[in-house]
Design a protein around this motif. Structure first.
Motif, PDB file in Angstrom:
ATOM      1  N   ARG A 208       0.828  -1.209   0.000  1.00  0.00           N
ATOM      2  CA  ARG A 208       0.000   0.000   0.000  1.00  0.00           C
ATOM      3  C   ARG A 208       0.865   1.263   0.000  1.00  0.00           C
ATOM      4  NH1 ARG A 208      -2.113   0.370   4.646  1.00  0.00           N
ATOM      5  NH2 ARG A 208      -1.013  -1.391   5.584  1.00  0.00           N
ATOM      6  N   ARG A 209       2.030   1.171   0.645  1.00  0.00           N
ATOM      7  CA  ARG A 209       2.928   2.329   0.707  1.00  0.00           C
ATOM      8  C   ARG A 209       4.357   1.861   0.397  1.00  0.00           C
ATOM      9  NH1 ARG A 209      -0.209   2.513   5.014  1.00  0.00           N
ATOM     10  NH2 ARG A 209       1.456   1.723   6.355  1.00  0.00           N
ATOM     11  N   PRO A 210       4.628   1.451  -0.848  1.00  0.00           N
ATOM     12  CA  PRO A 210       5.984   1.007  -1.192  1.00  0.00           C
ATOM     13  C   PRO A 210       6.939   2.188  -1.297  1.00  0.00           C
ATOM     14  CG  PRO A 210       4.624   1.054  -3.153  1.00  0.00           C
ATOM     15  CD  PRO A 210       3.713   1.383  -2.001  1.00  0.00           C
ATOM     16  N   MET A 211       8.194   1.950  -0.967  1.00  0.00           N
ATOM     17  CA  MET A 211       9.246   2.962  -1.111  1.00  0.00           C
ATOM     18  C   MET A 211      10.522   2.280  -1.582  1.00  0.00           C
ATOM     19  SD  MET A 211       8.563   5.543   2.112  1.00  0.00           S
ATOM     20  CE  MET A 211       6.850   5.924   2.583  1.00  0.00           C
ATOM     21  N   GLN A 226      13.502   5.144 -12.117  1.00  0.00           N
ATOM     22  CA  GLN A 226      12.466   6.159 -12.312  1.00  0.00           C
ATOM     23  C   GLN A 226      11.167   5.517 -12.790  1.00  0.00           C
ATOM     24  OE1 GLN A 226      13.638   9.569 -14.617  1.00  0.00           O
ATOM     25  NE2 GLN A 226      11.725  10.648 -14.216  1.00  0.00           N
ATOM     26  N   ALA A 227      11.276   4.563 -13.721  1.00  0.00           N
ATOM     27  CA  ALA A 227      10.074   3.885 -14.214  1.00  0.00           C
ATOM     28  C   ALA A 227       9.386   3.101 -13.108  1.00  0.00           C
ATOM     29  CB  ALA A 227      10.450   2.950 -15.362  1.00  0.00           C
ATOM     30  N   LEU A 228      10.167   2.423 -12.269  1.00  0.00           N
ATOM     31  CA  LEU A 228       9.573   1.644 -11.183  1.00  0.00           C
ATOM     32  C   LEU A 228       8.948   2.550 -10.132  1.00  0.00           C
ATOM     33  CD1 LEU A 228       9.165  -1.233 -10.083  1.00  0.00           C
ATOM     34  CD2 LEU A 228      11.330  -0.967  -8.849  1.00  0.00           C
ATOM     35  N   SER A 229       9.631   3.652  -9.812  1.00  0.00           N
ATOM     36  CA  SER A 229       9.087   4.607  -8.850  1.00  0.00           C
ATOM     37  C   SER A 229       7.732   5.139  -9.323  1.00  0.00           C
ATOM     38  CB  SER A 229      10.085   5.756  -8.657  1.00  0.00           C
ATOM     39  OG  SER A 229       9.542   6.792  -7.884  1.00  0.00           O
ATOM     40  N   GLU A 230       7.640   5.483 -10.607  1.00  0.00           N
ATOM     41  CA  GLU A 230       6.388   6.010 -11.144  1.00  0.00           C
ATOM     42  C   GLU A 230       5.324   4.923 -11.235  1.00  0.00           C
ATOM     43  OE1 GLU A 230       7.743   7.620 -14.814  1.00  0.00           O
ATOM     44  OE2 GLU A 230       8.616   9.426 -13.887  1.00  0.00           O
ATOM     45  N   ARG A 231       5.714   3.719 -11.618  1.00  0.00           N
ATOM     46  CA  ARG A 231       4.764   2.611 -11.746  1.00  0.00           C
ATOM     47  C   ARG A 231       4.111   2.289 -10.395  1.00  0.00           C
ATOM     48  NH1 ARG A 231       5.376  -2.132 -15.075  1.00  0.00           N
ATOM     49  NH2 ARG A 231       6.594  -0.760 -16.442  1.00  0.00           N
ATOM     50  N   ALA A 320      21.764  -4.816 -10.876  1.00  0.00           N
ATOM     51  CA  ALA A 320      20.660  -3.899 -10.583  1.00  0.00           C
ATOM     52  C   ALA A 320      19.819  -3.616 -11.823  1.00  0.00           C
ATOM     53  CB  ALA A 320      21.213  -2.594 -10.007  1.00  0.00           C
ATOM     54  N   CYS A 321      20.443  -3.278 -12.952  1.00  0.00           N
ATOM     55  CA  CYS A 321      19.686  -2.953 -14.164  1.00  0.00           C
ATOM     56  C   CYS A 321      18.859  -4.139 -14.639  1.00  0.00           C
ATOM     57  CB  CYS A 321      20.642  -2.521 -15.278  1.00  0.00           C
ATOM     58  SG  CYS A 321      21.372  -0.898 -15.071  1.00  0.00           S
ATOM     59  N   GLU A 322      19.494  -5.287 -14.783  1.00  0.00           N
ATOM     60  CA  GLU A 322      18.787  -6.459 -15.288  1.00  0.00           C
ATOM     61  C   GLU A 322      17.641  -6.856 -14.368  1.00  0.00           C
ATOM     62  OE1 GLU A 322      21.143  -9.790 -16.738  1.00  0.00           O
ATOM     63  OE2 GLU A 322      22.912  -8.503 -16.731  1.00  0.00           O
ATOM     64  N   THR A 323      17.890  -6.804 -13.068  1.00  0.00           N
ATOM     65  CA  THR A 323      16.857  -7.237 -12.121  1.00  0.00           C
ATOM     66  C   THR A 323      15.700  -6.250 -12.085  1.00  0.00           C
ATOM     67  OG1 THR A 323      18.566  -8.343 -10.822  1.00  0.00           O
ATOM     68  CG2 THR A 323      16.444  -7.958  -9.749  1.00  0.00           C
ATOM     69  N   LEU A 324      15.971  -4.962 -12.117  1.00  0.00           N
ATOM     70  CA  LEU A 324      14.887  -3.973 -12.149  1.00  0.00           C
ATOM     71  C   LEU A 324      14.076  -4.093 -13.436  1.00  0.00           C
ATOM     72  CD1 LEU A 324      16.778  -0.892 -10.685  1.00  0.00           C
ATOM     73  CD2 LEU A 324      14.810  -2.028  -9.631  1.00  0.00           C
ATOM     74  N   PRO A 332       2.263  -5.114 -13.343  1.00  0.00           N
ATOM     75  CA  PRO A 332       1.257  -4.496 -14.203  1.00  0.00           C
ATOM     76  C   PRO A 332       1.731  -3.154 -14.740  1.00  0.00           C
ATOM     77  CG  PRO A 332       0.246  -5.334 -12.188  1.00  0.00           C
ATOM     78  CD  PRO A 332       1.731  -5.447 -12.005  1.00  0.00           C
ATOM     79  N   ALA A 333       1.436  -2.878 -15.999  1.00  0.00           N
ATOM     80  CA  ALA A 333       1.947  -1.666 -16.642  1.00  0.00           C
ATOM     81  C   ALA A 333       1.253  -0.402 -16.148  1.00  0.00           C
ATOM     82  CB  ALA A 333       1.783  -1.786 -18.156  1.00  0.00           C
ATOM     83  N   GLN A 334       0.071  -0.539 -15.601  1.00  0.00           N
ATOM     84  CA  GLN A 334      -0.700   0.639 -15.183  1.00  0.00           C
ATOM     85  C   GLN A 334      -0.063   1.292 -13.963  1.00  0.00           C
ATOM     86  OE1 GLN A 334      -4.781  -0.190 -14.319  1.00  0.00           O
ATOM     87  NE2 GLN A 334      -5.329   1.950 -13.964  1.00  0.00           N
ATOM     88  N   GLN A 335       0.072   2.628 -14.032  1.00  0.00           N
ATOM     89  CA  GLN A 335       0.633   3.354 -12.901  1.00  0.00           C
ATOM     90  C   GLN A 335      -0.428   3.583 -11.832  1.00  0.00           C
ATOM     91  OE1 GLN A 335       2.646   6.945 -13.983  1.00  0.00           O
ATOM     92  NE2 GLN A 335       3.993   5.956 -15.462  1.00  0.00           N
ATOM     93  N   ARG A 336       0.022   3.573 -10.588  1.00  0.00           N
ATOM     94  CA  ARG A 336      -0.892   3.842  -9.470  1.00  0.00           C
ATOM     95  C   ARG A 336      -1.095   5.351  -9.310  1.00  0.00           C
ATOM     96  NH1 ARG A 336       1.296   0.036  -4.501  1.00  0.00           N
ATOM     97  NH2 ARG A 336       1.457  -1.933  -5.636  1.00  0.00           N
ATOM     98  N   ASP A 337      -2.080   5.687  -8.542  1.00  0.00           N
ATOM     99  CA  ASP A 337      -2.302   7.086  -8.187  1.00  0.00           C
ATOM    100  C   ASP A 337      -1.184   7.529  -7.252  1.00  0.00           C
ATOM    101  OD1 ASP A 337      -3.165   9.570  -7.432  1.00  0.00           O
ATOM    102  OD2 ASP A 337      -5.012   8.904  -6.457  1.00  0.00           O
TER     103      ASP A 337
END
Length: 536
Positions: A208-211, A226-231, A320-324, A332-337
């Motif tokens: 619910r509150r990932p960081m 950046q992509a994972l943070s936004e996703r 790090a790059c390959e694993t991320l 899921p590709a959809q970004q959360r609010d």
């Protein structure tokens, strides 16, 4: 036709390094490294003369941090190695790739205590605890194997210094065959296993509150982070080594703020934390343990990190790059609010600015003047000084490899030589050194190297409070009468001029900004001495 001369071990070693892509070595020639220097002319490797072996090690460190390539130094037996040991230890603590090539006494004398020049009983034993490995090449045929092993560490493991000692007779003797073209590269750190990836995906999806926390092991993974943070709508914290992984304006960039109270308060709210390429050490966070109440997922190439001070629920052993990228492909590709997360990061930033103590407020004002004129592609090399401690969390870096700080070992004297080395790793990038008056005197002699070698901007901002300020404040905080923290300083401006620097002594922050701007436009070394009283 004239017959080709047989290479000596030293000549073949230099050629081998050139074939591995080494373009710069830092060092001071001595009677015990002459056979290495025989190989340098015509090798394509630039030699940078430092003024102390510790400076050579720190320059190799700065070169590596900015370029991503291993920094290389040549050292003499005994005192050369011990002089550089502090720099090697700093690189070890901060996971910096460094190749230290030194001589050692003749093979027949090793460990016998004959009283040879520069003799130590066991040179390898001195560097073994502060290197990925330390080895002695007892024959010339050992050298290609040891160099290949060193680059395997740099390419495929946690990058740390490697020390190779070469006896004087091995350096001088002709090689039986020419192995100087035998380059072996096995790059790649691999991908975490599929089962662990699925476990991590499930926990991140359910959070619910990932960081996120990212460190120096994630410097190549900025786009994926950046992509994972936004996703995930997840705030991204970095260690000091990871500064710049997100653009400063990114709304989820929580910066390197886990060393201050507002950062601790925010990370405590996370129910899942993904830590990428970070040791999660107390030197990153200024407290023994982060207040993590949720589950921890770790991505690291060092398996020893998975069950140390922060045991993790899921261990992802890999690059790090390959694993991320693999996590992003499975989520899921959809970004959360991200509304709540963005608001939390904005509140964090505001709390830090509003919560500065008087000294940190002065630092913030100086850092703002720096930010106003700092070229977009510049790097900053810092020493252990209060101005840099504030900058560690309060200054926003625009890109990775742009803020160099001696985090783990925390040695004074790092900032100036590391900044010089960084200029050789990225010659086109303007450089700024932040150093206090105490740390400056540890390695001030390296100004001679800077003035002699550099023809592009390097600005040295000397924060002079005429004290070992942090130690004085710590003594006062513990009700200890200050002892040894108010030294008599030299005439720093005169010292800078003696070395050949352009020297400025601003009397206000407005003057400081103008002097910084001029320094970044000057093709050489500018020393700016800023007195504490002039920054108020």
């Amino acid at each position: 036709m004239q017959e080709m001369k047989t290479l000596t071990g030293g000549q073949a070693l230099v050629r081998l390094l050139a074939n591995y892509g080494v373009d710069t070595v830092f060092g001071i020639p001595g009677v015990h490294t002459l056979e290495l220097y025989r190989g340098l002319p015509g090798s394509g490797i630039r030699h940078v003369l430092t003024r102390h072996e510790q400076g050579a090690g720190f320059m190799a460190d700065g070169y590596a941090r900015v370029s991503g390539k291993p920094g290389v130094c040549f050292l003499i037996t005994g005192p050369g190695v011990t002089n550089a040991a502090t720099a090697i230890g700093q690189a070890y603590a901060d996971s910096i790739p460094m190749l230290v090539i030194s001589s050692v006494n003749h093979t027949a004398s090793l460990g016998k205590g004959w009283g040879c020049l520069h003799e130590t009983q066991d040179q390898r034993a001195m560097t073994a605890p502060i290197t990925a490995f330390s080895a002695v090449a007892l024959t010339a045929e050992d050298l290609p194997e040891l160099v290949a092993r060193a680059f395997a560490v740099f390419d495929s493991e946690r990058p740390r210094p490697v020390h190779i000692s070469v006896p004087l007779d091995v350096l001088a003797a002709p090689v039986a065959r020419d192995w100087s073209n035998e380059v072996v590269r096995r790059p790649g750190r691999g991908l975490a296993n599929a089962a662990a990836l699925q476990q991590a995906v499930a926990k991140l999806q359910g959070a619910r509150r990932p960081m996120l926390i990212a460190g120096g092991g994630a410097l190549q993974a900025g786009a994926a982070l950046q992509a994972l943070s936004e996703r995930l709508a997840a705030p991204l914290f970095t260690s000091v080594a990871g500064k710049g992984l997100l653009p400063p304006e990114a709304p989820l960039n929580a910066g390197s703020t886990l060393c201050v109270e507002p950062g601790w308060q925010l990370i405590a709210q996370a129910d899942v934390v993904l830590a990428v390429g970070t040791e999660m050490a107390d030197t990153d966070y200024w407290r023994e343990r982060l207040p993590l109440s949720g589950e921890l997922i770790r991505i690291d190439i060092d398996p020893r990190k998975f069950n140390d001070f922060y045991p993790c629920a899921v261990a992802l052993h890999g690059d790090a790059c390959e694993t991320l990228d693999a996590l992003l492909a499975r989520l899921p590709a959809q970004q959360r609010d991200a509304t709540a997360a963005v608001q939390a990061v904005a509140a964090l930033r505001a709390a830090i600015r509003q919560g500065h103590a008087p000294l940190q407020a002065i630092h913030q004002a100086i850092l703002e003047r720096i930010a106003a004129v700092l070229p977009a592609d510049a790097f900053i090399s810092t020493d252990m000084t209060q101005l840099a401690y504030t900058g560690n969390y309060a200054f926003a870096s625009r890109a990775p490899r742009s803020w160099l700080h001696p985090t783990g070992y925390g040695t004074l004297g790092y900032g100036l030589p590391a900044g010089i080395g960084a200029k050789f790793g990225a010659p086109a990038r303007p450089g700024l050194v932040l150093v206090g008056d105490g740390g400056f005197l540890y390695t001030a002699q390296e100004l001679a190297t800077a003035v002699e070698e550099l023809d592009s901007p390097l600005v040295v901002l000397l924060w002079n409070n005429d004290a070992l300020g942090q130690i004085r404040d710590d003594m006062l905080g513990l009700d200890i009468e200050p002892v040894g923290v108010l030294p008599r300083n030299p005439d720093f401006a005169g010292l800078g001029r003696a070395f050949g620097c352009t020297v400025k002594q601003p009397q206000s922050l407005d003057e400081l900004e103008g002097d910084l701007r001029a320094g970044f436009g000057h093709p050489g070394v500018t020393l700016i001495e800023l007195k504490h009283a002039c920054a108020r």
